[in-house]
Design an enzyme around this catalytic site. Sequence first.
Site, short mmCIF file in Angstrom:
data_model
loop_
_atom_site.label_atom_id
_atom_site.label_comp_id
_atom_site.label_asym_id
_atom_site.label_seq_id
_atom_site.Cartn_x
_atom_site.Cartn_y
_atom_site.Cartn_z
N HIS A 173 -50.48 -40.99 49.99
CA HIS A 173 -50.81 -42.36 49.24
C HIS A 173 -52.30 -42.84 49.78
CE1 HIS A 173 -49.53 -46.28 47.93
NE2 HIS A 173 -50.12 -46.79 48.94
N GLU A 184 -47.66 -37.61 44.80
CA GLU A 184 -46.95 -38.62 45.50
C GLU A 184 -45.76 -38.78 44.74
OE1 GLU A 184 -48.40 -43.32 46.81
OE2 GLU A 184 -48.79 -42.46 44.81
N ASN A 215 -56.07 -10.30 62.54
CA ASN A 215 -55.93 -8.96 63.14
C ASN A 215 -54.63 -8.78 63.94
OD1 ASN A 215 -58.22 -7.92 62.14
ND2 ASN A 215 -59.72 -8.27 63.78
#
Length: 702
Positions: free
Chosen positions: A48, A70, A392
């Site tokens: 918002h 929203e 990794n």
Amino acid sequence: MQIDLGRFRAAFFVEAGEHLEQMESALLQLENTPKDSELLNTIFRAAHSIKGGSTTFGADEVGRFTHVVENLLERLRNAEFDATPELIELLLSSVDVIDGLISNARDDAPMPEQAERVYAELTKFTANAGLGKPAAASEAVPDLPGPLACFQIGFVPSVNCFKFGTDPLLILRDIFSLGTVTKFTIDDSRLPSLEDLNPEDCYLSWTVELQTDCSPSTIDDIAMFLDDESVFEVKRIDALVTAESADADATAPQLDSTAVVRKSAPPQSSPRSNDNETVRVDRNRLDVLINQIGELVIGASMVEQELFSVTGVSSLESLSGLGKIVRDLQEMSLALRMVPIAATFQKMNRVVREVAKKIGKQINFVTEGDETELDKSVVDQISDPLIHMVRNAVDHGIESPEDRIKAGKSPTGVVKLRAFQQGGNIYIELSDDGKGLNHEKILAKAIERNIVASDAVLSEADICNLIFQPGFSTPDTVTDVSGRGVGMDVVRRNVEALQGSVSVKSVSGQGSSISVRLPLTLAILDGLLVRLTDEVFVVPLLSVVESVSIKTSEVKQLVGVGEVIQLRGEVLPLIRLHNLLHIQQSEHRAASILVVIVEDQNKRMALFVDELLGQQQVVIKNLETNFQKVPGVAGATILGDGRVALILDIFGVALLHKSFELDSASVLPRTLPWIKSELEPDAHGSIQRFTPETSAFLTSKP
């Protein structure tokens, strides 16, 4: 009066980035606790806030897309559907799209490629296809399905609402987007005469009667960030307002205060009620402030040195008090730049999740020490190395669920990221409980690529460190996750650029651990001043264990190690800094020598010096800014007498010592004394930039 929104626009983009971090963090937590209403409220408030400021500052695409998100979040808060893993994945993708749209609005970056796909998927979770485009006040909004209710909304913004960044038109637009407006009234009774009118004040107020299927709390959320003096009241009315009643009452109706839901700004957003109010400061200004305070420290040290040379008095009460004030001021200014590493760790959580999902592994990601604070400049630059390390660990370190079960392990691997402070350094450790490094395969690949000789004899630690060589990679196939040999080399270069170091340990079948050592701050350190012939060097005090005097006869020679001393039963390598740094040493052979015992990464060594000159707090001047990184040197500083002293990097000195024992002709720092002669400070105490001739000489072979 024309208002320049440029600086407010920049602040909006910074705040939007912070809101996106909050959304991402809460979404990742929501995956484990899908019924947590507080997390849903946090995500909704962040979305918002982004939507509220986006249109004001010209980021219309951000506002339109975030409006769809929203609405979806509002339905999720109303428990119309569950927070499934698929939905959370979609919302995380939405966060990425919003981030891309913000970059487009701020830097004219390309539009995010997945924007249309994610938008289409979002609309599938909403009941109305038009939610993504709010209706204008003059447009007819179609009736909404489901049980309808009628509300009377009174909106009276404060006179000073513009100064709080509030745009009443955006509030009205949000109201109009929730349903069908049956009555709209403007009240201009607060409007002053023309000569008293201030264009920066707001005088109008509005009353809206709305037919919608939204709950009162949904309407109430529109005014979530209004200031305390603004009024936003919502009242449910039993019947729809007819056209006749609308014509009969042309003024804004007075709402019954006993029957309304009042919305005011939360207490924590009010400047008057927040004891921990923060102020956003431009980082460049902060850097200039810290640099100037550093110059003040140097100036105070020079005054003390000159006073001593004139009076012979080492300390005066007034000067001592001034020095304390300067040190306190310096510590406070440095603390302004310290930030928690939690936000960086949060990004790693997302990286682990995405990589694990892509390669089909189950990972439990654990973090510790999120509250550990680090210099802001260090935090900004450590993110990329950590991403390489984490990818990794997930791709190479953790086995597949099937292989882990065969090895008697849980199918879910554990990747742990920990941060802690030790002395003046911050340590970041990444560990996993995977298969560990394959020493034989690493050595074979290094020999194949001519990184090491085929007959070289390396310890396990040396073999592990081969993964930091440029272009080194052991996977036989290249994927979009890894295998190109650019990851760990980047890690080492970036960490060393931060005056840090990185090391790796591994146990076959049990996992690996990578440790990154970073300075707490890049601006100042406590140092021990030592003399080598006529030159002065600074040893970081936090690396110093003790200083002792030993007999020359106690220095022994070990094959393959070099000179060593024995101190309380512990054998320590002896590093003769004169030889290492190519400084002429007196030919007089004393019966005893002075050594400084230093420690780095749990390894101790003895530095041979001529004299201890005392402790001093020094301001670090970076050599790389004006020249390049010099092995064994962390930076330079200006002493109280105006001379330049080089600050030793203990980790780099250890590496140089090892290289010196192998091949003294390959060591660059034979030019260090000459570098010092070129680092003369100017009248303001700043180190001068290297000349092109100096740079050319230093980059040439010694």
